[in-house]
Write an enzyme that holds these catalytic residues in place. Structure first.
Site, mmCIF file in Angstrom:
data_model
loop_
_atom_site.group_PDB
_atom_site.id
_atom_site.type_symbol
_atom_site.label_atom_id
_atom_site.label_comp_id
_atom_site.label_asym_id
_atom_site.label_seq_id
_atom_site.Cartn_x
_atom_site.Cartn_y
_atom_site.Cartn_z
ATOM 1 N N SER A 88 0.797 -1.227 0.000
ATOM 2 C CA SER A 88 0.000 0.000 0.000
ATOM 3 C C SER A 88 0.835 1.285 0.000
ATOM 4 O O SER A 88 1.576 1.539 -0.933
ATOM 5 C CB SER A 88 -0.943 -0.068 1.196
ATOM 6 O OG SER A 88 -1.886 0.930 1.125
ATOM 7 N N ASP A 115 -6.460 2.441 -2.283
ATOM 8 C CA ASP A 115 -7.611 2.328 -1.382
ATOM 9 C C ASP A 115 -7.782 3.583 -0.528
ATOM 10 O O ASP A 115 -8.676 3.643 0.306
ATOM 11 C CB ASP A 115 -7.569 1.050 -0.516
ATOM 12 C CG ASP A 115 -6.322 0.931 0.336
ATOM 13 O OD1 ASP A 115 -5.516 1.883 0.368
ATOM 14 O OD2 ASP A 115 -6.152 -0.132 0.969
ATOM 15 N N GLU A 162 -11.279 7.170 7.527
ATOM 16 C CA GLU A 162 -10.158 7.572 8.361
ATOM 17 C C GLU A 162 -9.653 8.902 7.797
ATOM 18 O O GLU A 162 -9.822 9.183 6.601
ATOM 19 C CB GLU A 162 -9.056 6.513 8.310
ATOM 20 C CG GLU A 162 -9.500 5.213 8.934
ATOM 21 C CD GLU A 162 -8.386 4.178 8.958
ATOM 22 O OE1 GLU A 162 -7.887 3.886 10.036
ATOM 23 O OE2 GLU A 162 -8.023 3.669 7.887
ATOM 24 N N ALA A 163 -9.009 9.696 8.656
ATOM 25 C CA ALA A 163 -8.516 10.996 8.200
ATOM 26 C C ALA A 163 -7.565 10.825 7.011
ATOM 27 O O ALA A 163 -7.486 11.681 6.126
ATOM 28 C CB ALA A 163 -7.814 11.706 9.344
ATOM 29 N N ASN A 164 -6.873 9.678 6.945
ATOM 30 C CA ASN A 164 -5.904 9.453 5.870
ATOM 31 C C ASN A 164 -6.559 9.182 4.502
ATOM 32 O O ASN A 164 -5.866 8.930 3.517
ATOM 33 C CB ASN A 164 -4.932 8.329 6.238
ATOM 34 C CG ASN A 164 -5.627 6.981 6.459
ATOM 35 O OD1 ASN A 164 -6.712 6.740 5.966
ATOM 36 N ND2 ASN A 164 -4.984 6.102 7.219
ATOM 37 N N GLY A 193 0.579 -0.226 12.765
ATOM 38 C CA GLY A 193 0.411 -1.637 12.419
ATOM 39 C C GLY A 193 0.845 -1.927 11.000
ATOM 40 O O GLY A 193 0.633 -3.025 10.486
ATOM 41 N N ASP A 240 -3.149 6.327 -2.907
ATOM 42 C CA ASP A 240 -1.934 5.671 -2.405
ATOM 43 C C ASP A 240 -1.558 4.484 -3.298
ATOM 44 O O ASP A 240 -2.166 4.266 -4.351
ATOM 45 C CB ASP A 240 -2.097 5.257 -0.935
ATOM 46 C CG ASP A 240 -3.088 4.113 -0.764
ATOM 47 O OD1 ASP A 240 -3.906 3.902 -1.663
ATOM 48 O OD2 ASP A 240 -3.030 3.422 0.274
HETATM 49 C C1 G16 Z 1 -3.782 0.533 6.356
HETATM 50 C C2 G16 Z 1 -5.153 0.312 6.937
HETATM 51 C C3 G16 Z 1 -5.743 1.628 7.369
HETATM 52 C C4 G16 Z 1 -4.814 2.326 8.340
HETATM 53 C C5 G16 Z 1 -3.416 2.439 7.739
HETATM 54 C C6 G16 Z 1 -2.389 2.959 8.707
HETATM 55 O O1 G16 Z 1 -3.878 1.344 5.222
HETATM 56 O O2 G16 Z 1 -5.966 -0.322 5.981
HETATM 57 O O3 G16 Z 1 -7.004 1.378 7.941
HETATM 58 O O4 G16 Z 1 -5.280 3.591 8.644
HETATM 59 O O5 G16 Z 1 -2.976 1.168 7.317
HETATM 60 O O6 G16 Z 1 -2.289 2.076 9.788
HETATM 61 P P1 G16 Z 1 -1.177 2.222 10.901
HETATM 62 O O7 G16 Z 1 -1.354 3.589 11.504
HETATM 63 O O8 G16 Z 1 -1.475 1.123 11.863
HETATM 64 O O9 G16 Z 1 0.164 2.109 10.230
HETATM 65 P P2 G16 Z 1 -3.042 1.067 3.900
HETATM 66 O O10 G16 Z 1 -3.640 2.016 2.919
HETATM 67 O O11 G16 Z 1 -1.603 1.353 4.214
HETATM 68 O O12 G16 Z 1 -3.289 -0.371 3.604
#
Ligand code: G16
Length: 546
Positions: free
Chosen positions: A66, A281, A371-373, A502, A277
């Site tokens: 991602s 997504d 999410e804000a992102n 995460g 991104d």
């Molecule tokens: C993933 C998750 C999102 C989350 C983001 C950041 O996004 O699908 O829900 O907001 O990671 O997560 P973290 O703060 O735990 O690093 P993506 O777009 O990177 O798959």
């Protein structure tokens, strides 16, 4: 007496486990350096077949990291309704990935027994990947895993993550799918929505300046634009694959840095900038004003725009449905206030991760989660859509009621009900802006964001930082939360929290205050505390000069 089940994994020796470090199924699957993932992918191929046998449905494997840098890769597993993997199975996945090669068969047998899996059941797995070069060898490892448990696979090649989620869901609903059926669905619904709206004046322009993060988003956006035609949406493509993935571009860069992405430095005032991104997504909008000042319209803005508009349509068609918004701790305080107090729509706050938002939103007739992102979508109950369609077709009702219901029906058809989807979200936003005849400036006028800053700190072990209360209260290291509270209280409208990411090897810091300078300073001071109290590595964070 039943014969004891044995497994013969013929490709196991080609995918030996490397490293001793425990890896976790994180916010969105496993994610780390691509070079460390071969055995993880093989094992996820095995697990996906078991999940498929257990649910008697098609399961998806998306090979992507991602928003992470190009050298990373990862895997997201997709459950039967196109949603993220069930949490109990996340634990099984973590366990399976961390076990030594010598115990792999016995752990698989444990899963088969504990989940009552009929091994002769058919198992089918859909696989997709983003544009990372490491995707091809990792795909081969995945296919080996699928084959070793006699699963069927269907490789969709390079697709966006939400496309794969959509394909899994549609197939499990018994519908036939092919790659262009996704574009056909989106564009048909968008054109339907637009059919009675004429564009006049200077506010809304059916054009976007698109930052594809040098990833799959640009490939698929180009296809979507061809399906749509310029009269519906003109797309000026940038970062379409010539540079490194997500490098100084893409939705994460724009949101975190709060500035224009590479390649769009010359964005003209009035142009609508859009960034997605690496697996498309997430999406954020932005523009520069006449004084060349950058303005960001992030996931919170999209949530308030879309939920506010759905609310208006519900009122116009006189339908009383339960509409709600779901956010996380990263939501700007001003957006939550606006949605609850001005729009009068209830807001729930859950832990970071689309998997949490999605399930909370499903509790409503219509749930808008972002999410804000920029990661989010609109989900709805079938009964709610049936009611909306009934109103749209009821000739005894007024034409305005029927029209509002028909618009709402098209809007819900545009949304991807399985997961956040940048392309479908762009069409959602464009629908609302077109209908309201709004520019980005008009959209932004709804409320004023509290200035905020996101930072991250690398520490020796990010798991040493633990939180509760949807990630808002830090429980370890001891005393860190008290320090954060003291710092936040010393700034007007100060709010700050920290949590382990995460998806990256880092601790994230969020801070809000009355001015951008104060938000920057508060974030830096909290980052220094994290660095000091959670064994930071590398260069210590510094307080920016005011
Ligand atoms: C993933 C998750 C999102 C989350 C983001 C950041 O996004 O699908 O829900 O907001 O990671 O997560 P973290 O703060 O735990 O690093 P993506 O777009 O990177 O798959």
């Amino acid at each position: 007496m039943a014969l004891a089940l044995t497994l013969s994994l013929s490709s196991k020796s080609s995918h030996p486990k490397i490293g001793e470090k425990i890896i976790q199924y994180g916010t969105a699957g496993f994610r780390t350096l691509a070079d460390d993932l071969d055995f993880v992918m093989y094992r996820m191929g095995l697990l996906a077949v078991l999940r498929s046998k257990s649910t008697k449905a098609v399961i998806g494997i998306m090979i992507t990291a991602s928003h992470n840098p190009e050298q990373d890769n990862g895997v997201k597993l997709v459950d039967p309704h196109g949603e993220m993997l069930n949490q109990k199975w996340e634990e099984l996945a973590t366990n399976l990935v961390n076990v030594g090669d010598e115990n792999l068969e016995s752990v698989l047998l444990d899963i088969i027994r504990s989940e009552n899996i009929e091994i002769s059941e058919q198992g089918e797995v859909f696989v997709g990947r983003d544009t990372r070069p490491s995707g091809v060898p990792l795909l081969n490892a995945t296919l080996d895993g699928i084959q070793d448990l006699q699963g069927e696979s269907r490789d969709f090649g390079i697709v966006t993550t939400p496309m794969l989620h959509y394909f899994v869901d549609e197939t499990n609903k018994g519908r036939e799918i092919w790659v262009s059926s996704y574009f056909a669905k989106l564009t048909k619904a968008f054109k339907n929505f637009c059919k009675d709206i004429s564009i006049s004046g200077d506010s809304y322009h059916p054009k976007i300046v698109f930052d594809g993060a040098n990833g799959v988003g640009s490939i698929k956006m180009e296809m979507l634009a061809n399906f749509l035609g310029e009269e519906f949406l003109e797309v000026e493509l940038h970062n379409a694959g010539k540079g490194a993935l997500n490098f100084e571009c893409g939705a994460d860069f724009v949101k975190v840095q709060q500035k224009l992405p590479r390649g769009l430095e010359e964005l003209k005032p009035g142009d609508k900038g859009v960034s997605v991104d690496g697996d498309a997504d997430r999406v954020v909008y932005f523009y520069v004003d006449d004084n060349n000042v950058f303005h960001l319209l992030d996931g919170d803005r999209i949530a308030s725009l879309v939920a506010g508009y759905i609310n208006e349509l519900l009122q116009e068609c006189k339908l009383k449905l339960d509409l709600g918004v779901v956010q996380t701790a990263y939501a700007n305080g001003a957006s939550t206030k606006y949605i609850t107090e001005s729009l009068k729509i209830p807001v729930d706050c859950v832990s970071t991760g689309v998997k949490y938002l999605h399930h909370k939103a499903l509790e409503r007739d219509i749930g808008v989660y972002f999410e804000a992102n920029g990661h989010g979508t609109v989900v709805f109950k079938t009964a709610a859509v049936e009611l909306i369609q009934k109103v749209a077709n009821d000739q005894s009702l007024s034409s305005s009621e029927r029209k509002a219901a028909a618009k709402l029906d098209s809007l819900l058809e545009i949304s991807n009900p399985t997961v956040g989807d940048a392309l479908s979200d762009i069409l959602l936003v464009e629908s609302v802006l077109r209908s309201k005849n709004w520019s980005l400036k008009d959209w932004e006028a709804a409320y004023t964001d509290l200035p905020n800053r996101l930072l991250k700190v690398t520490v020796k072990d990010k798991n040493a930082v633990t939180t509760v209360d949807a990630g808002r209260k830090c429980t370890a290291p001891e005393g860190l939360q008290d320090e954060i509270d003291k710092l936040a209280q010393s700034y007007p409208s100060g709010r700050s929290f920290v949590r382990a990411s995460g998806t990256e090897d880092a601790v994230r810091i969020y801070a809000e205050s009355d001015t951008q300078e104060n938000a920057n300073e508060l974030a830096a001071k909290v980052a220094i505390k994290v660095y000091e109290m959670a064994a930071g590595v590398g260069e210590a964070p510094v307080i920016p000069a005011m």
